[in-house]
Design a protein around this motif. Structure first.
Motif, PDB file in Angstrom:
ATOM      1  N   UNK A  52       0.833  -1.196   0.000  1.00 28.58           N
ATOM      2  CA  UNK A  52       0.000   0.000   0.000  1.00 28.58           C
ATOM      3  C   UNK A  52       0.871   1.250   0.000  1.00 28.58           C
ATOM      4  N   UNK A  53       1.968   1.230   0.716  1.00 27.77           N
ATOM      5  CA  UNK A  53       2.884   2.375   0.724  1.00 27.77           C
ATOM      6  C   UNK A  53       3.458   2.636  -0.668  1.00 27.77           C
ATOM      7  N   UNK A  54       3.852   1.583  -1.344  1.00 29.77           N
ATOM      8  CA  UNK A  54       4.395   1.742  -2.697  1.00 29.77           C
ATOM      9  C   UNK A  54       3.335   2.292  -3.637  1.00 29.77           C
ATOM     10  N   UNK A  55       2.121   1.799  -3.532  1.00 27.02           N
ATOM     11  CA  UNK A  55       1.047   2.290  -4.398  1.00 27.02           C
ATOM     12  C   UNK A  55       0.750   3.756  -4.132  1.00 27.02           C
ATOM     13  N   UNK A  56       0.759   4.177  -2.872  1.00 25.37           N
ATOM     14  CA  UNK A  56       0.505   5.584  -2.562  1.00 25.37           C
ATOM     15  C   UNK A  56       1.625   6.482  -3.085  1.00 25.37           C
ATOM     16  N   UNK A  57       2.867   6.019  -2.986  1.00 27.66           N
ATOM     17  CA  UNK A  57       3.983   6.803  -3.520  1.00 27.66           C
ATOM     18  C   UNK A  57       3.843   6.947  -5.038  1.00 27.66           C
ATOM     19  N   UNK A  58       3.497   5.859  -5.737  1.00 27.36           N
ATOM     20  CA  UNK A  58       3.305   5.939  -7.183  1.00 27.36           C
ATOM     21  C   UNK A  58       2.147   6.858  -7.545  1.00 27.36           C
ATOM     22  N   UNK A  59       1.075   6.811  -6.775  1.00 29.22           N
ATOM     23  CA  UNK A  59      -0.066   7.691  -7.015  1.00 29.22           C
ATOM     24  C   UNK A  59       0.326   9.153  -6.878  1.00 29.22           C
ATOM     25  N   UNK A  60       1.101   9.483  -5.862  1.00 33.62           N
ATOM     26  CA  UNK A  60       1.546  10.864  -5.662  1.00 33.62           C
ATOM     27  C   UNK A  60       2.457  11.296  -6.800  1.00 33.62           C
ATOM     28  N   UNK A  61       3.339  10.425  -7.228  1.00 31.66           N
ATOM     29  CA  UNK A  61       4.233  10.762  -8.340  1.00 31.66           C
ATOM     30  C   UNK A  61       3.430  11.042  -9.606  1.00 31.66           C
ATOM     31  N   UNK A  62       2.442  10.212  -9.918  1.00 32.89           N
ATOM     32  CA  UNK A  62       1.627  10.436 -11.115  1.00 32.89           C
ATOM     33  C   UNK A  62       0.772  11.691 -11.000  1.00 32.89           C
ATOM     34  N   UNK A  63       0.281  11.998  -9.807  1.00 35.18           N
ATOM     35  CA  UNK A  63      -0.509  13.221  -9.623  1.00 35.18           C
ATOM     36  C   UNK A  63       0.357  14.453  -9.864  1.00 35.18           C
ATOM     37  N   UNK A  64       1.606  14.389  -9.460  1.00 35.82           N
ATOM     38  CA  UNK A  64       2.496  15.541  -9.638  1.00 35.82           C
ATOM     39  C   UNK A  64       2.953  15.664 -11.087  1.00 35.82           C
ATOM     40  N   UNK A  65       3.269  14.538 -11.737  1.00 35.19           N
ATOM     41  CA  UNK A  65       3.832  14.623 -13.090  1.00 35.19           C
ATOM     42  C   UNK A  65       2.792  14.739 -14.190  1.00 35.19           C
ATOM     43  N   UNK A  66       1.543  14.368 -13.955  1.00 31.63           N
ATOM     44  CA  UNK A  66       0.520  14.423 -15.001  1.00 31.63           C
ATOM     45  C   UNK A  66       0.311  15.839 -15.548  1.00 31.63           C
ATOM     46  N   UNK A  67       0.206  16.882 -14.734  1.00 33.08           N
ATOM     47  CA  UNK A  67       0.043  18.221 -15.317  1.00 33.08           C
ATOM     48  C   UNK A  67       1.267  18.677 -16.120  1.00 33.08           C
ATOM     49  N   UNK A  68       2.452  18.187 -15.780  1.00 35.65           N
ATOM     50  CA  UNK A  68       3.645  18.580 -16.518  1.00 35.65           C
ATOM     51  C   UNK A  68       3.685  17.962 -17.910  1.00 35.65           C
ATOM     52  N   UNK A  69       3.095  16.786 -18.079  1.00 34.42           N
ATOM     53  CA  UNK A  69       3.098  16.117 -19.365  1.00 34.42           C
ATOM     54  C   UNK A  69       2.168  16.794 -20.368  1.00 34.42           C
ATOM     55  N   UNK A  70       1.131  17.446 -19.898  1.00 32.86           N
ATOM     56  CA  UNK A  70       0.188  18.091 -20.807  1.00 32.86           C
ATOM     57  C   UNK A  70       0.575  19.523 -21.138  1.00 32.86           C
ATOM     58  N   UNK A  71       1.700  19.982 -20.674  1.00 30.01           N
ATOM     59  CA  UNK A  71       2.159  21.327 -20.969  1.00 30.01           C
ATOM     60  C   UNK A  71       2.594  21.392 -22.428  1.00 30.01           C
ATOM     61  N   UNK A  72       2.129  22.387 -23.136  1.00 26.44           N
ATOM     62  CA  UNK A  72       2.480  22.506 -24.547  1.00 26.44           C
ATOM     63  C   UNK A  72       3.111  23.865 -24.824  1.00 26.44           C
ATOM     64  N   UNK A  73       3.826  23.928 -25.911  1.00 26.55           N
ATOM     65  CA  UNK A  73       4.491  25.161 -26.321  1.00 26.55           C
ATOM     66  C   UNK A  73       3.748  25.712 -27.521  1.00 26.55           C
ATOM     67  N   UNK A  74       3.429  26.978 -27.495  1.00 25.81           N
ATOM     68  CA  UNK A  74       2.736  27.633 -28.607  1.00 25.81           C
ATOM     69  C   UNK A  74       3.751  27.992 -29.681  1.00 25.81           C
ATOM     70  N   UNK A  75       3.516  27.512 -30.898  1.00 29.01           N
ATOM     71  CA  UNK A  75       4.395  27.791 -32.020  1.00 29.01           C
ATOM     72  C   UNK A  75       3.542  28.302 -33.173  1.00 29.01           C
ATOM     73  N   UNK A  76       3.997  29.346 -33.834  1.00 33.19           N
ATOM     74  CA  UNK A  76       3.321  29.831 -35.027  1.00 33.19           C
ATOM     75  C   UNK A  76       3.835  29.054 -36.226  1.00 33.19           C
TER      76      UNK A  76
END
Length: 150
Positions: free
Chosen positions: A24-48
């Motif tokens: 359960x500890x390992x699963x909670x650590x993985x859940x926290x890692x995914x919660x933190x990194x998920x918004x960073x993966x959807x970051x996009x750069x605007x290019x003309x």
């Protein structure tokens, strides 16, 4: 549920239960890692990006209808030809863009030797798209004997 005791009088036997706390500890650590990194993966750069106003070119692929009858007579788009004329005709069509498809229709009684010569000439001339036109066989379910009708 006692996992161990300091009492020496009790019988010492192995615990047959799985300790779920580390899992359960390992699963909670993985859940926290995914919660933190998920918004960073959807970051996009605007290019003309440059805009182009061209339309795609529509090219209809040409089809060459090649037929061989039971007597071995050859027909190029319904026009009679000889086996000696085929390499010249095929080489002229192989140089076009897009390359046409050669569709071969042969009679049931056509000799295999004639078909082999035609396919060999097509390959030597550079035609890459070769196909055969066939007629579907009548299904057995349509015959009266198969349906049980006398």
């Amino acid at each position: 549920m006692a996992f161990g005791s300091f009492d020496n009088k009790s019988s010492s036997h192995a615990v047959s239960e799985i300790n779920m706390v580390p899992l359960i500890d390992v699963m909670l650590v993985l859940l926290v890692i995914f919660i933190i990194t998920a918004p960073l993966l959807s970051h996009s750069i605007k290019i003309n990006v440059p805009q182009a106003s061209s339309e795609p070119v529509q090219q209809d692929p040409k089809v060459i209808d090649f037929a061989v009858d039971a007597e071995g007579q050859l027909f190029w788009n319904e026009q009679p030809v000889t086996l000696d004329q085929l390499p010249v005709l095929m080489a002229a069509e192989a140089g076009t863009d897009p390359q046409p498809e050669l569709r071969i229709r042969a009679d049931v009684d056509t000799r295999y030797e004639v078909l082999a010569q035609v396919m060999s000439a097509a390959r030597r001339s550079g035609l890459k798209r070769i196909g055969f036109v066939t007629r579907p066989a009548p299904s057995e379910s349509r015959s009266p004997a198969a349906a049980g009708v006398d």
